[in-house]
Structure formats: C-alpha cells, structure tokens
Design an enzyme around this catalytic site. Structure first.
Site, PDB file in Angstrom:
ATOM      1  N   TYR A 146     -39.248   2.422  71.717  1.00 26.76           N
ATOM      2  CA  TYR A 146     -39.091   1.752  71.782  1.00 26.76           C
ATOM      3  C   TYR A 146     -37.109   2.362  71.328  1.00 26.76           C
ATOM      4  O   TYR A 146     -36.185   2.610  71.656  1.00 26.76           O
ATOM      5  CB  TYR A 146     -38.773   0.176  71.721  1.00 26.76           C
ATOM      6  CG  TYR A 146     -38.038  -1.007  72.455  1.00 26.76           C
ATOM      7  CD1 TYR A 146     -37.826  -1.292  73.611  1.00 26.76           C
ATOM      8  CD2 TYR A 146     -37.049  -1.705  71.559  1.00 26.76           C
ATOM      9  CE1 TYR A 146     -36.634  -1.684  74.045  1.00 26.76           C
ATOM     10  CE2 TYR A 146     -36.238  -3.256  72.030  1.00 26.76           C
ATOM     11  CZ  TYR A 146     -36.649  -2.625  72.775  1.00 26.76           C
ATOM     12  OH  TYR A 146     -35.363  -3.987  74.083  1.00 26.76           O
ATOM     13  N   VAL A 179     -34.888 -12.276  73.067  1.00 26.03           N
ATOM     14  CA  VAL A 179     -34.551 -13.064  73.592  1.00 26.03           C
ATOM     15  C   VAL A 179     -36.061 -13.890  74.354  1.00 26.03           C
ATOM     16  O   VAL A 179     -37.156 -13.468  74.951  1.00 26.03           O
ATOM     17  CB  VAL A 179     -33.778 -12.665  74.882  1.00 26.03           C
ATOM     18  CG1 VAL A 179     -33.168 -13.552  75.925  1.00 26.03           C
ATOM     19  CG2 VAL A 179     -32.654 -11.851  74.161  1.00 26.03           C
TER      20      VAL A 179
HETATM   21  N1  LIG Z   1     -35.948 -10.183  76.185  1.00 25.73           N
HETATM   22  C1  LIG Z   1     -35.825  -9.686  74.223  1.00 25.73           C
HETATM   23  O1  LIG Z   1     -36.379 -10.096  73.340  1.00 25.73           O
HETATM   24  C2  LIG Z   1     -35.270  -8.659  74.361  1.00 25.73           C
HETATM   25  C3  LIG Z   1     -34.758  -8.967  73.535  1.00 25.73           C
HETATM   26  C4  LIG Z   1     -33.167  -7.030  73.133  1.00 25.73           C
HETATM   27  C5  LIG Z   1     -33.211  -6.140  74.537  1.00 25.73           C
HETATM   28  N2  LIG Z   1     -34.393  -6.499  75.152  1.00 25.73           N
HETATM   29  C6  LIG Z   1     -33.765  -5.901  76.467  1.00 25.73           C
HETATM   30  O2  LIG Z   1     -33.673  -6.507  77.960  1.00 25.73           O
HETATM   31  C7  LIG Z   1     -33.448  -5.631  79.356  1.00 25.73           C
HETATM   32  C8  LIG Z   1     -34.361  -7.080  79.636  1.00 25.73           C
HETATM   33  O3  LIG Z   1     -35.788  -7.217  78.662  1.00 25.73           O
HETATM   34  P1  LIG Z   1     -36.003  -8.791  79.599  1.00 25.73           P
HETATM   35  O4  LIG Z   1     -36.954  -8.797  78.626  1.00 25.73           O
HETATM   36  O5  LIG Z   1     -35.580  -9.874  79.956  1.00 25.73           O
HETATM   37  O6  LIG Z   1     -37.403  -8.007  80.388  1.00 25.73           O
HETATM   38  P2  LIG Z   1     -37.817  -8.900  81.522  1.00 25.73           P
HETATM   39  O7  LIG Z   1     -39.684  -8.079  81.698  1.00 25.73           O
HETATM   40  O8  LIG Z   1     -37.689  -9.894  81.627  1.00 25.73           O
HETATM   41  O9  LIG Z   1     -37.173  -8.215  83.172  1.00 25.73           O
HETATM   42  C9  LIG Z   1     -37.039  -6.793  82.832  1.00 25.73           C
HETATM   43  C10 LIG Z   1     -37.289  -6.535  84.736  1.00 25.73           C
HETATM   44  O10 LIG Z   1     -37.385  -4.574  84.769  1.00 25.73           O
HETATM   45  C11 LIG Z   1     -38.625  -4.287  85.935  1.00 25.73           C
HETATM   46  N3  LIG Z   1     -38.823  -2.983  85.417  1.00 25.73           N
HETATM   47  C12 LIG Z   1     -38.763  -2.602  84.297  1.00 25.73           C
HETATM   48  N4  LIG Z   1     -39.156  -1.495  84.224  1.00 25.73           N
HETATM   49  C13 LIG Z   1     -38.697  -1.377  85.946  1.00 25.73           C
HETATM   50  C14 LIG Z   1     -38.671  -0.107  86.825  1.00 25.73           C
HETATM   51  N5  LIG Z   1     -39.484   1.711  86.244  1.00 25.73           N
HETATM   52  N6  LIG Z   1     -37.613  -0.285  87.440  1.00 25.73           N
HETATM   53  C15 LIG Z   1     -37.159  -0.542  88.304  1.00 25.73           C
HETATM   54  N7  LIG Z   1     -37.842  -2.555  87.279  1.00 25.73           N
HETATM   55  C16 LIG Z   1     -37.950  -2.041  86.399  1.00 25.73           C
HETATM   56  C17 LIG Z   1     -38.906  -5.373  85.513  1.00 25.73           C
HETATM   57  O11 LIG Z   1     -40.125  -5.402  86.835  1.00 25.73           O
HETATM   58  C18 LIG Z   1     -38.757  -7.106  84.777  1.00 25.73           C
HETATM   59  O12 LIG Z   1     -38.167  -7.995  85.893  1.00 25.73           O
HETATM   60  C19 LIG Z   1     -34.609  -4.817  78.798  1.00 25.73           C
HETATM   61  O13 LIG Z   1     -33.755  -3.688  78.983  1.00 25.73           O
HETATM   62  C20 LIG Z   1     -35.019  -4.857  77.229  1.00 25.73           C
HETATM   63  O14 LIG Z   1     -35.194  -3.460  76.604  1.00 25.73           O
HETATM   64  C21 LIG Z   1     -34.603  -7.638  75.377  1.00 25.73           C
END
Ligand SMILES: NC(=O)c1ccc[n+]([C@@H]2O[C@H](COP(=O)([O-])OP(=O)(O)OC[C@H]3O[C@@H](n4cnc5c(N)ncnc54)[C@H](O)[C@@H]3O)[C@@H](O)[C@H]2O)c1
Length: 241
Positions: A146, A179
């Site tokens: 990651y 988050v």
């Molecule tokens: N939640 C956290 O703590 C956090 C922290 C730092 C960064 N991020 C980044 O923020 C972004 C969103 O995180 P989140 O927690 O909202 O995730 P989440 O799992 O709630 O939402 C991610 C969405 O992406 C979709 N997805 C995954 N693979 C896919 C693909 N191959 N094609 C199309 N859609 C796809 C999933 O179906 C999901 O609906 C990510 O890039 C994550 O790395 C999240």
C-alpha cells in the site's frame, strides 16, 4: 462560466461518495465509477452518471469515459480515489496481493487519467486529484504494498503535473490520515486502529470524510492554477512532510 464536470472513482461509498456529493453541491455535473452500484451516491445527486466497472480494466475505463462524454460532452476534473488498503505481514504478502494493490491504486489512476486527458485538453482547463495517504509518512509495517503504491502515486502526481501543465491542467495529491469509512472501520481501524492513529495526531479526534472536502475544493478551484505537483498532507498533524 460553463458548468464543470467531474469524474470520481470509488464513488459508491466512503471518501469517494463524500467527494462526489460535495462537487455536485458546488454545481458540478458528476460521474461516479465503482465496482459496485452506487445507489446512496446517486440518490443525493440529481444529474449523476453511474459507471459500474473496474477502474484497473483499460476497456472498462475507455467505455466509461465514452459514456461521460456522451452525456456531458466534456470533462474537467478527475478524482482518482478508488483504492484498496489491505494490511498483512510482509512475509505473508503474495505476488498477487502486491499486483492487486498496484493495479487498483497505481495503474488505475494512470488508465483513468490517460483516458480523460484528451477531454481535459480539449476543455483547455483541468484538475487531476489523486488520493494518497499519510501512511507514506508513517510507514505502517503491515502495509508495504500500500505504502509503495501511494508513494508511486505521488511520483505520478509530480511528473504528470509537468507533462500536462501546458494544457492548463494541474495534478495534485491529497494525503488523509485514517478516515472513518465503513471499509476502514472493518479493516485497519478495527482492534484499536483508530485509537492508535488518533493518539499520534495533533488533532485529537478521528478524521471523517467531510474533513477532506475543503482541501478537494481548494485544489479544484479556479484560482488554484499555480498549485500543481503537490501533496497536501491533511492528516491532523500525525506526520509532517
Ligand atoms: N479510509 C482511510 O482511512 C483512508 C486513509 C488514507 C487514504 N485513503 C484512501 O482514500 C481512498 C478511499 O478510501 P475509503 O476508505 O473511502 O475506501 P472505501 O472502501 O470506503 O471506498 C473505496 C471504493 O472504491 C471502490 N473500488 C475499489 N477497487 C475498485 C476498482 N478496481 N474499480 C472501481 N472501484 C473500485 C470500492 O468498491 C469502494 O466503493 C483510497 O484510495 C484509500 O487508499 C483512505
């Protein structure tokens, strides 16, 4: 000014849904792209294009972009938000684990941005926003693929910014802390993960998706044309660039 249009990947839930709804609230016409149907996003946005498919599949991406152009005629903003963040000891990480993270977190932003660029160029104005993570600074030991993928996305952000600046397109990255999304609660946030991260932040509360919205709106703002190639660290003071 003409109505701006935006594509948000991973828009079914979590940060992506928050971003899609926030952009729609600012008058953008919005398309969401996700593996899953997006009923909760669609019901909050009047004029929404829902694309269901894999953003790491070049054919699905090309078809998705065609549908956006058919409906809106133009595209200005791309938010590369879809991502996966599995946690596993490094010794147990398989080549397939590695490739999946790289495909979704790094190759998909390349594919989506490449397919979108002709339209941003045609518009003469564009904003590409890549969602990375403050994990690139805190370097958690169980998230090696990651962290590598998000560092790669920061490199992509910098070099692409130089490549597309002549077209009036900026490229920036936003790095959240941990988050509170349903996926994070089920995975990295479970078993005290949120408490641990909170204890390392200067801001003593858990970050919510809404905490990232003002940064997104700043980056895509008309007046932010001089901001490019940057990573905005919105992590509550848990790590410093
Ligand atoms: N939640 C956290 O703590 C956090 C922290 C730092 C960064 N991020 C980044 O923020 C972004 C969103 O995180 P989140 O927690 O909202 O995730 P989440 O799992 O709630 O939402 C991610 C969405 O992406 C979709 N997805 C995954 N693979 C896919 C693909 N191959 N094609 C199309 N859609 C796809 C999933 O179906 C999901 O609906 C990510 O890039 C994550 O790395 C999240």
């Amino acid at each position: 000014m003409e109505t701006r249009t935006a594509l948000v990947t991973g828009a079914a839930q979590g940060l992506g849904r928050e971003f899609a709804v926030a952009l729609a609230g600012r008058g953008y016409r919005v398309a969401g792209f996700d593996l899953e149907p997006q009923p909760e996003t669609a019901e909050q946005i009047l004029d929404y294009v829902e694309l269901v498919g894999d953003v790491s599949d070049p054919v699905a991406v090309e078809e998705g972009l065609e549908r956006i152009i058919e409906r809106f005629g133009t595209l200005h903003v791309v938010v590369n938000n879809a991502g996966v963040y599995p946690a596993k000891p490094f010794e147990e990480t398989t080549p397939e684990d590695w490739r999946r993270v790289m495909r979704v977190n790094l190759e998909a932003p390349f594919l989506v941005t490449r397919a979108a660029l002709p339209h941003l160029k045609a518009a003469g104005w564009g904003r590409v926003v890549n969602i990375v993570s403050a994990a690139v600074l805190t370097a958690p030991p169980t998230m090696v693929p990651y962290v590598a993928s998000k560092m790669g996305l920061i490199g992509f952000t910098r070099s692409l910014a130089a490549a597309v600046a002549p077209y009036g397109v900026t490229v920036n990255a936003i790095a959240p802390s941990m988050v509170r999304t349903a996926t994070a609660e089920r995975t990295v946030g479970a078993d005290g993960g949120f408490e641990f991260v909170r204890s390392r932040q200067a801001v003593e509360r858990t970050q919510e998706p809404a905490d990232l919205v003002s940064t997104l709106l700043y980056v895509v703002d008309e007046g932010s044309g001089f901001l490019t190639g940057q990573t905005l660290n919105v992590s509550g003071g848990s790590a410093y660039l």
